[in-house]
Design a protein around this motif. Structure first.
Motif, PDB file in Angstrom:
ATOM      1  N   TYR A  12     -13.832  14.216  28.311  1.00 34.26           N
ATOM      2  CA  TYR A  12     -12.406  14.389  28.618  1.00 34.26           C
ATOM      3  C   TYR A  12     -11.647  14.776  27.356  1.00 34.26           C
ATOM      4  CZ  TYR A  12     -13.466  11.657  32.828  1.00 34.26           C
ATOM      5  OH  TYR A  12     -13.995  11.212  34.015  1.00 34.26           O
ATOM      6  N   TYR A  13     -10.665  15.680  27.511  1.00 28.57           N
ATOM      7  CA  TYR A  13      -9.633  15.851  26.491  1.00 28.57           C
ATOM      8  C   TYR A  13      -8.407  15.152  27.075  1.00 28.57           C
ATOM      9  CZ  TYR A  13     -12.498  19.628  24.478  1.00 28.57           C
ATOM     10  OH  TYR A  13     -13.506  20.366  23.909  1.00 28.57           O
ATOM     11  N   ASP A  14      -8.101  13.962  26.591  1.00 29.13           N
ATOM     12  CA  ASP A  14      -7.106  13.103  27.250  1.00 29.13           C
ATOM     13  C   ASP A  14      -7.486  12.980  28.723  1.00 29.13           C
ATOM     14  OD1 ASP A  14      -5.570  12.592  24.917  1.00 29.13           O
ATOM     15  OD2 ASP A  14      -4.715  14.595  25.093  1.00 29.13           O
ATOM     16  N   LYS A  15      -6.617  13.469  29.628  1.00 29.40           N
ATOM     17  CA  LYS A  15      -6.936  13.314  31.051  1.00 29.40           C
ATOM     18  C   LYS A  15      -7.700  14.506  31.601  1.00 29.40           C
ATOM     19  CE  LYS A  15      -3.796   9.787  32.489  1.00 29.40           C
ATOM     20  NZ  LYS A  15      -2.477   9.665  31.830  1.00 29.40           N
ATOM     21  N   PHE A  16      -7.790  15.582  30.800  1.00 33.99           N
ATOM     22  CA  PHE A  16      -8.463  16.788  31.288  1.00 33.99           C
ATOM     23  C   PHE A  16      -9.982  16.618  31.269  1.00 33.99           C
ATOM     24  CE2 PHE A  16     -10.390  20.955  30.729  1.00 33.99           C
ATOM     25  CZ  PHE A  16      -9.871  21.602  31.838  1.00 33.99           C
ATOM     26  N   HIS A  17     -10.608  16.832  32.426  1.00 36.02           N
ATOM     27  CA  HIS A  17     -12.044  16.593  32.590  1.00 36.02           C
ATOM     28  C   HIS A  17     -12.804  17.869  32.211  1.00 36.02           C
ATOM     29  CE1 HIS A  17     -15.065  14.277  35.357  1.00 36.02           C
ATOM     30  NE2 HIS A  17     -15.522  14.459  34.138  1.00 36.02           N
ATOM     31  N   GLY A  36     -20.463  31.985  31.788  1.00 37.96           N
ATOM     32  CA  GLY A  36     -19.444  31.423  32.679  1.00 37.96           C
ATOM     33  C   GLY A  36     -18.069  31.876  32.258  1.00 37.96           C
ATOM     34  N   PRO A  37     -17.094  31.727  33.151  1.00 36.18           N
ATOM     35  CA  PRO A  37     -15.749  32.205  32.842  1.00 36.18           C
ATOM     36  C   PRO A  37     -15.108  31.465  31.674  1.00 36.18           C
ATOM     37  CG  PRO A  37     -15.819  31.141  35.010  1.00 36.18           C
ATOM     38  CD  PRO A  37     -17.211  31.200  34.507  1.00 36.18           C
ATOM     39  N   SER A  38     -14.116  32.098  31.087  1.00 40.72           N
ATOM     40  CA  SER A  38     -13.343  31.473  30.022  1.00 40.72           C
ATOM     41  C   SER A  38     -12.753  30.157  30.522  1.00 40.72           C
ATOM     42  CB  SER A  38     -12.244  32.446  29.612  1.00 40.72           C
ATOM     43  OG  SER A  38     -11.423  31.861  28.655  1.00 40.72           O
ATOM     44  N   GLY A  39     -12.841  29.115  29.682  1.00 42.11           N
ATOM     45  CA  GLY A  39     -12.294  27.814  30.043  1.00 42.11           C
ATOM     46  C   GLY A  39     -13.213  26.944  30.875  1.00 42.11           C
ATOM     47  N   SER A  40     -14.470  27.384  31.073  1.00 47.30           N
ATOM     48  CA  SER A  40     -15.379  26.618  31.941  1.00 47.30           C
ATOM     49  C   SER A  40     -16.090  25.482  31.213  1.00 47.30           C
ATOM     50  CB  SER A  40     -16.395  27.556  32.603  1.00 47.30           C
ATOM     51  OG  SER A  40     -17.127  28.276  31.642  1.00 47.30           O
ATOM     52  N   GLY A  41     -15.935  25.402  29.883  1.00 52.26           N
ATOM     53  CA  GLY A  41     -16.527  24.282  29.154  1.00 52.26           C
ATOM     54  C   GLY A  41     -17.740  24.641  28.309  1.00 52.26           C
ATOM     55  N   LYS A  42     -18.040  25.938  28.174  1.00 52.86           N
ATOM     56  CA  LYS A  42     -19.234  26.362  27.436  1.00 52.86           C
ATOM     57  C   LYS A  42     -19.157  25.945  25.963  1.00 52.86           C
ATOM     58  CE  LYS A  42     -18.443  30.751  28.267  1.00 52.86           C
ATOM     59  NZ  LYS A  42     -17.097  30.615  28.885  1.00 52.86           N
ATOM     60  N   SER A  43     -18.032  26.230  25.356  1.00 50.99           N
ATOM     61  CA  SER A  43     -17.870  25.900  23.940  1.00 50.99           C
ATOM     62  C   SER A  43     -17.872  24.376  23.751  1.00 50.99           C
ATOM     63  CB  SER A  43     -16.559  26.504  23.431  1.00 50.99           C
ATOM     64  OG  SER A  43     -16.364  26.167  22.093  1.00 50.99           O
ATOM     65  N   THR A  44     -17.185  23.680  24.614  1.00 51.65           N
ATOM     66  CA  THR A  44     -17.181  22.222  24.547  1.00 51.65           C
ATOM     67  C   THR A  44     -18.611  21.688  24.630  1.00 51.65           C
ATOM     68  OG1 THR A  44     -15.002  22.117  25.595  1.00 51.65           O
ATOM     69  CG2 THR A  44     -16.351  20.115  25.680  1.00 51.65           C
ATOM     70  N   LEU A  45     -19.390  22.232  25.544  1.00 48.73           N
ATOM     71  CA  LEU A  45     -20.763  21.750  25.728  1.00 48.73           C
ATOM     72  C   LEU A  45     -21.570  21.915  24.445  1.00 48.73           C
ATOM     73  CD1 LEU A  45     -22.948  21.523  28.624  1.00 48.73           C
ATOM     74  CD2 LEU A  45     -23.873  23.055  26.939  1.00 48.73           C
TER      75      LEU A  45
HETATM   76  P1  ADP Z   1     -15.132  28.020  27.319  1.00 48.68           P
HETATM   77  O1  ADP Z   1     -15.932  27.926  26.059  1.00 48.68           O
HETATM   78  O2  ADP Z   1     -15.989  28.097  28.546  1.00 48.68           O
HETATM   79  O3  ADP Z   1     -14.094  29.093  27.289  1.00 48.68           O
HETATM   80  P2  ADP Z   1     -13.925  25.542  26.419  1.00 48.68           P
HETATM   81  O4  ADP Z   1     -15.018  24.555  26.286  1.00 48.68           O
HETATM   82  O5  ADP Z   1     -13.412  26.183  25.179  1.00 48.68           O
HETATM   83  O6  ADP Z   1     -14.334  26.643  27.495  1.00 48.68           O
HETATM   84  O7  ADP Z   1     -12.698  24.863  27.144  1.00 48.68           O
HETATM   85  C1  ADP Z   1     -12.826  24.196  28.384  1.00 48.68           C
HETATM   86  C2  ADP Z   1     -11.483  23.635  28.783  1.00 48.68           C
HETATM   87  O8  ADP Z   1     -11.139  22.574  27.894  1.00 48.68           O
HETATM   88  C3  ADP Z   1     -10.347  24.630  28.729  1.00 48.68           C
HETATM   89  O9  ADP Z   1      -9.489  24.391  29.838  1.00 48.68           O
HETATM   90  C4  ADP Z   1      -9.644  24.311  27.429  1.00 48.68           C
HETATM   91  O10 ADP Z   1      -8.277  24.619  27.512  1.00 48.68           O
HETATM   92  C5  ADP Z   1      -9.869  22.823  27.303  1.00 48.68           C
HETATM   93  N1  ADP Z   1      -9.949  22.401  25.889  1.00 48.68           N
HETATM   94  C6  ADP Z   1     -10.826  22.859  24.971  1.00 48.68           C
HETATM   95  N2  ADP Z   1     -10.626  22.256  23.789  1.00 48.68           N
HETATM   96  C7  ADP Z   1      -9.590  21.401  23.959  1.00 48.68           C
HETATM   97  C8  ADP Z   1      -8.901  20.485  23.102  1.00 48.68           C
HETATM   98  N3  ADP Z   1      -9.275  20.315  21.819  1.00 48.68           N
HETATM   99  N4  ADP Z   1      -7.904  19.768  23.646  1.00 48.68           N
HETATM  100  C9  ADP Z   1      -7.542  19.914  24.937  1.00 48.68           C
HETATM  101  N5  ADP Z   1      -8.137  20.758  25.800  1.00 48.68           N
HETATM  102  C10 ADP Z   1      -9.153  21.496  25.309  1.00 48.68           C
END
Ligand code: ADP
Ligand code: ADP
Length: 230
Positions: A12-17, A36-45
């Motif tokens: 989670y980023y705060d409440k965002f899953h 996957g599409p932009s914002g799907s969580g690839k970078s986070t993963l």
């Molecule tokens: P992708 O790499 O697939 O484009 P990200 O992993 O960058 O996706 O982001 C996934 C979601 O998490 C997006 O909606 C993004 O806005 C949100 N997000 C990413 N980093 C943060 C952060 N540090 N704080 C809050 N939200 C974030």
């Protein structure tokens, strides 16, 4: 033992899953492409894999140490797991050679002559032997990225993570970077996880293709399965 294993991971980023019930296993030597599409969580993963982002629930085993466990030493994980970013992150005030030699010297205490030999060999590998004494500002984006890859390889990592390594590059320099990545995949036997939109690279190099959307893994296929069932 898998090189990397996600078990029911939530982030989670705060409440965002951002990551939802992620289960993913990557064996030593595998090349996995994540799309996957932009914002799907690839970078986070991939950022969770070397501790740049913390997971909130589940287990994330990297070389058998759980990144969800506070006792796990992230510096030891980072010694084994390198990362290549979209924007290179080179040290601007150091030469190319110094960029490559710095971490092995400081972190691994590698002998100076050995360190230099390895760095020069890596410059050959990425096709930039003539740039050893250049500064990053003198390089094109594609050249900078190849140096960033050489710098990661200098640590002799077990796994290398790539976060959209060609997305910020001029089109004419992309192929040189992809070629270096292909050579590494073929010759180094290193585990690679690559977030990219380059489907040609996926088809040619990947063992598996993982498709993410809305924080979830929706497909985890062998490359043959992925491209044969559009
Ligand atoms: P992708 O790499 O697939 O484009 P990200 O992993 O960058 O996706 O982001 C996934 C979601 O998490 C997006 O909606 C993004 O806005 C949100 N997000 C990413 N980093 C943060 C952060 N540090 N704080 C809050 N939200 C974030
Ligand atoms: P080094 O290369 O620094 O000697 P090793 O991988 O040989 O490190 O591990 C040294 C010790 O540290 C071993 O007891 C190992 O179990 C432990 N160790 C290795 N990696 C980690 C980690 N990420 N977190 C906690 N302990 C670790």
């Amino acid at each position: 033992m898998a090189m990397i294993e996600f078990k029911n991971v939530e982030k989670y980023y705060d409440k965002f899953h951002a990551l939802k019930n992620i289960n993913l296993k990557v064996e030593a030597g595998e090349v996995v492409v994540i799309i996957g599409p932009s914002g799907s969580g690839k970078s986070t993963l991939i950022r969770t894999i070397n501790g740049l982002e913390q997971v909130n629930e589940g287990q994330l085993l990297v070389t058998n140490f759980d990144l969800a466990d506070k006792k796990t030493n992230i510096d030891k994980i980072r010694k084994n797991v390198g990362m290549v970013f979209q924007h290179f992150n080179l040290y601007e005030n150091k030469t190319v050679l110094e960029n490559i030699m710095l971490a092995p010297r400081l972190v691994l205490k590698r002998d100076e002559a050995e360190n230099k030999k390895i760095a020069l060999d890596l410059l050959e590998t990425v096709g930039l032997a003539d740039k050893a004494q250049s500064y990053p500002r003198m390089l094109s984006g594609g050249q900078s990225q190849r140096i960033a890859i050489a710098r990661s390889l200098a640590m002799k990592p077990k796994a290398l993570l790539f976060d959209e390594p060609t997305s910020a590059l001029d089109p004419e320099t992309i192929d040189d970077v992809l070629k270096v990545m292909k050579d590494i995949a073929k010759n180094e036997g290193i585990t690679m996880i690559v977030v990219t939109h380059e489907m040609g690279f996926a088809r040619e190099v990947a063992d598996r293709v993982v498709f993410m959307a809305d924080g979830q893994i929706l497909e985890d296929d062998t490359t043959a399965e992925f491209f044969d069932n559009p």
